[in-house]
Write a protein that holds these residues in place. Structure first.
Motif, PDB file in Angstrom:
ATOM      1  N   ALA A 134      34.761  72.775  21.248  1.00 28.90           N
ATOM      2  CA  ALA A 134      34.859  71.321  21.358  1.00 28.90           C
ATOM      3  C   ALA A 134      33.832  70.786  22.344  1.00 28.90           C
ATOM      4  CB  ALA A 134      36.279  70.932  21.785  1.00 28.90           C
ATOM      5  N   TYR A 135      33.702  71.446  23.492  1.00 25.40           N
ATOM      6  CA  TYR A 135      32.738  71.004  24.498  1.00 25.40           C
ATOM      7  C   TYR A 135      31.299  71.124  23.993  1.00 25.40           C
ATOM      8  CZ  TYR A 135      35.896  70.323  28.475  1.00 25.40           C
ATOM      9  OH  TYR A 135      36.857  69.839  29.335  1.00 25.40           O
ATOM     10  N   VAL A 136      30.961  72.254  23.418  1.00 24.42           N
ATOM     11  CA  VAL A 136      29.594  72.474  22.941  1.00 24.42           C
ATOM     12  C   VAL A 136      29.258  71.496  21.825  1.00 24.42           C
ATOM     13  CG1 VAL A 136      28.076  74.110  21.761  1.00 24.42           C
ATOM     14  CG2 VAL A 136      29.538  74.895  23.636  1.00 24.42           C
ATOM     15  N   SER A 137      30.183  71.299  20.898  1.00 21.91           N
ATOM     16  CA  SER A 137      29.960  70.365  19.798  1.00 21.91           C
ATOM     17  C   SER A 137      29.785  68.932  20.310  1.00 21.91           C
ATOM     18  CB  SER A 137      31.137  70.438  18.819  1.00 21.91           C
ATOM     19  OG  SER A 137      30.985  69.513  17.782  1.00 21.91           O
ATOM     20  N   ALA A 138      30.658  68.529  21.232  1.00 22.49           N
ATOM     21  CA  ALA A 138      30.578  67.176  21.783  1.00 22.49           C
ATOM     22  C   ALA A 138      29.276  66.971  22.554  1.00 22.49           C
ATOM     23  CB  ALA A 138      31.779  66.918  22.683  1.00 22.49           C
ATOM     24  N   HIS A 139      28.893  67.968  23.354  1.00 20.89           N
ATOM     25  CA  HIS A 139      27.651  67.870  24.127  1.00 20.89           C
ATOM     26  C   HIS A 139      26.438  67.810  23.194  1.00 20.89           C
ATOM     27  CE1 HIS A 139      25.069  68.442  27.662  1.00 20.89           C
ATOM     28  NE2 HIS A 139      24.367  69.277  26.915  1.00 20.89           N
ATOM     29  N   ALA A 140      26.456  68.639  22.171  1.00 24.19           N
ATOM     30  CA  ALA A 140      25.326  68.669  21.235  1.00 24.19           C
ATOM     31  C   ALA A 140      25.175  67.341  20.501  1.00 24.19           C
ATOM     32  CB  ALA A 140      25.524  69.802  20.233  1.00 24.19           C
ATOM     33  N   ALA A 141      26.293  66.732  20.130  1.00 20.63           N
ATOM     34  CA  ALA A 141      26.238  65.464  19.398  1.00 20.63           C
ATOM     35  C   ALA A 141      25.859  64.300  20.304  1.00 20.63           C
ATOM     36  CB  ALA A 141      27.593  65.193  18.743  1.00 20.63           C
ATOM     37  N   LYS A 142      26.389  64.289  21.525  1.00 21.83           N
ATOM     38  CA  LYS A 142      26.174  63.138  22.414  1.00 21.83           C
ATOM     39  C   LYS A 142      24.861  63.224  23.191  1.00 21.83           C
ATOM     40  CE  LYS A 142      28.324  60.344  26.029  1.00 21.83           C
ATOM     41  NZ  LYS A 142      29.514  60.135  26.879  1.00 21.83           N
ATOM     42  N   VAL A 143      24.596  64.373  23.776  1.00 25.12           N
ATOM     43  CA  VAL A 143      23.430  64.514  24.658  1.00 25.12           C
ATOM     44  C   VAL A 143      22.182  64.926  23.889  1.00 25.12           C
ATOM     45  CG1 VAL A 143      22.522  65.692  26.704  1.00 25.12           C
ATOM     46  CG2 VAL A 143      24.939  65.063  26.586  1.00 25.12           C
ATOM     47  N   TRP A 144      22.326  65.894  22.997  1.00 23.42           N
ATOM     48  CA  TRP A 144      21.174  66.372  22.253  1.00 23.42           C
ATOM     49  C   TRP A 144      20.913  65.569  20.981  1.00 23.42           C
ATOM     50  CZ3 TRP A 144      22.833  72.198  22.641  1.00 23.42           C
ATOM     51  CH2 TRP A 144      22.657  72.630  23.973  1.00 23.42           C
ATOM     52  N   GLY A 145      21.877  64.772  20.575  1.00 22.18           N
ATOM     53  CA  GLY A 145      21.688  63.927  19.403  1.00 22.18           C
ATOM     54  C   GLY A 145      21.656  64.670  18.082  1.00 22.18           C
ATOM     55  N   LEU A 146      22.310  65.826  18.031  1.00 25.88           N
ATOM     56  CA  LEU A 146      22.331  66.599  16.786  1.00 25.88           C
ATOM     57  C   LEU A 146      23.237  65.929  15.755  1.00 25.88           C
ATOM     58  CD1 LEU A 146      22.532  70.314  18.006  1.00 25.88           C
ATOM     59  CD2 LEU A 146      20.511  68.956  17.444  1.00 25.88           C
TER      60      LEU A 146
END
Length: 323
Positions: free
Chosen positions: A79-91
């Motif tokens: 959940a953390y990795v997915s959320a970070h990737a979507a929000k910060v990295w814009g994936l």
């Protein structure tokens, strides 16, 4: 005359998928396709995510005989990795979910290599200890947001085309993910690998004497279970646009164990029923506050006394057909 010294496994692959399983799957899919037009889609998505999470644990517990008290670690880290990737990295959402699932798989491999060296309650305690380490890591790590978690996670556009901001649209994506995950679990269980796994669960010593590398099967199952749990956690983070410490807390592991046991450990459809019951209680009994936990405990005690095989397990025994 040459003699085949390889361990033989009796499989039901040649028999094919039981007809009643096909009918139940089709019936559930048809029901779930109609459900969002009757019930709140976000509630249904929560049920589906936890159903997949419980199914992942059931693969390990019900068919592998390994009780894990630390599966929240995989659910939460994904959940953390997915959320970070979507929000910060814009994936895009599909890449964010895949990255979260991959993170859970790697973590499952690291923990599994050490945990499978123990059995029974010792295995459960080792997984709980590692899960608590992951929990404290998530408190301290800079990318997790500490006690605030990662909020306002964008759902984005699937494959850069389909807008997932609408709950109804995202619901069908979640449904496809969960159905795909459950079909994968079904295939694993009914493959030669699954037959060996059940043999190890029933009699590990005999499986070892037949020449099977028991620890390799356990590790493979642990990693697969962790990966599917991660898939559920990564999807859930985008559904609620939030990843928090609740996802990785030890109580989350307890809830998913409860879902599995309530629905029916070692059954195909039990985790789905168990997740539906527990999430419905949490949603509609929220007004009772902390008493929801007490109500869950009462229902669990009643189910253990009256439905020792779980809801689906009892129905399966009545019908004399595996469910």
């Amino acid at each position: 005359m040459a003699v085949d010294t390889q361990p033989a496994v009796v499989t039901n692959a040649s028999v094919g998928v039981p007809r009643h399983h096909v009918l139940i799957f089709l019936g559930l899919v048809a029901l779930l396709l109609v459900a969002p037009f009757v019930l709140y889609p976000v509630f249904l998505m929560k049920v589906l995510c936890f159903a997949l999470f419980a199914s992942a644990l059931n693969l390990l517990l019900g068919f592998g005989g390994l009780l894990s008290f630390g599966h929240a670690a995989f659910f939460g880290i994904a959940a953390y990795v997915s959320a970070h990737a979507a929000k910060v990295w814009g994936l895009t959402p599909e890449l964010a979910i895949l990255l979260g699932t991959a993170a859970a798989a790697v973590l499952g491999l690291l923990i599994g290599v050490l945990a499978i060296r123990r059995q029974g309650i010792y295995f459960a305690m080792v997984t709980l200890a590692f899960a608590q380490m992951v929990y404290f890591f998530c408190i301290q790590a800079p990318f997790t947001g500490g006690e605030d978690g990662i909020q306002a996670v964008p759902r984005g556009h699937l494959f850069g085309v389909i807008d997932l901001s609408r709950d109804l649209t995202f619901y069908f994506v979640v449904l496809a993910i969960v159905v795909g995950g459950m079909l994968l679990i079904y295939r694993i269980i009914h493959s030669p690998f699954g037959q060996v796994l059940k043999a190890i669960r029933d009699n590990e010593a005999r499986s070892t004497s037949l020449g099977y590398k028991v620890n390799r099967y356990k590790l493979a199952t642990f990693v697969m279970s962790a990966s599917i749990a991660g898939l559920a956690g990564a999807t859930k983070a985008l559904v609620f646009q939030l990843a928090s410490l609740t996802d990785v807390h030890w109580s989350m592991s307890g809830e998913v164990v409860l879902m599995t046991l309530l629905g029916g450990m070692g059954t195909i459809f039990g985790p789905l029923i168990g997740a539906g019951v527990i999430v419905t209680m949490q949603n509609y009994f929220a007004g009772f506050g902390a008493w929801v936990t007490v109500l869950q405990g009462v229902i669990f005690v009643i189910s253990v006394l009256l439905f020792r095989e779980g809801i689906v397990g009892v129905i399966s025994r009545w019908l004399k057909k595996p469910l």
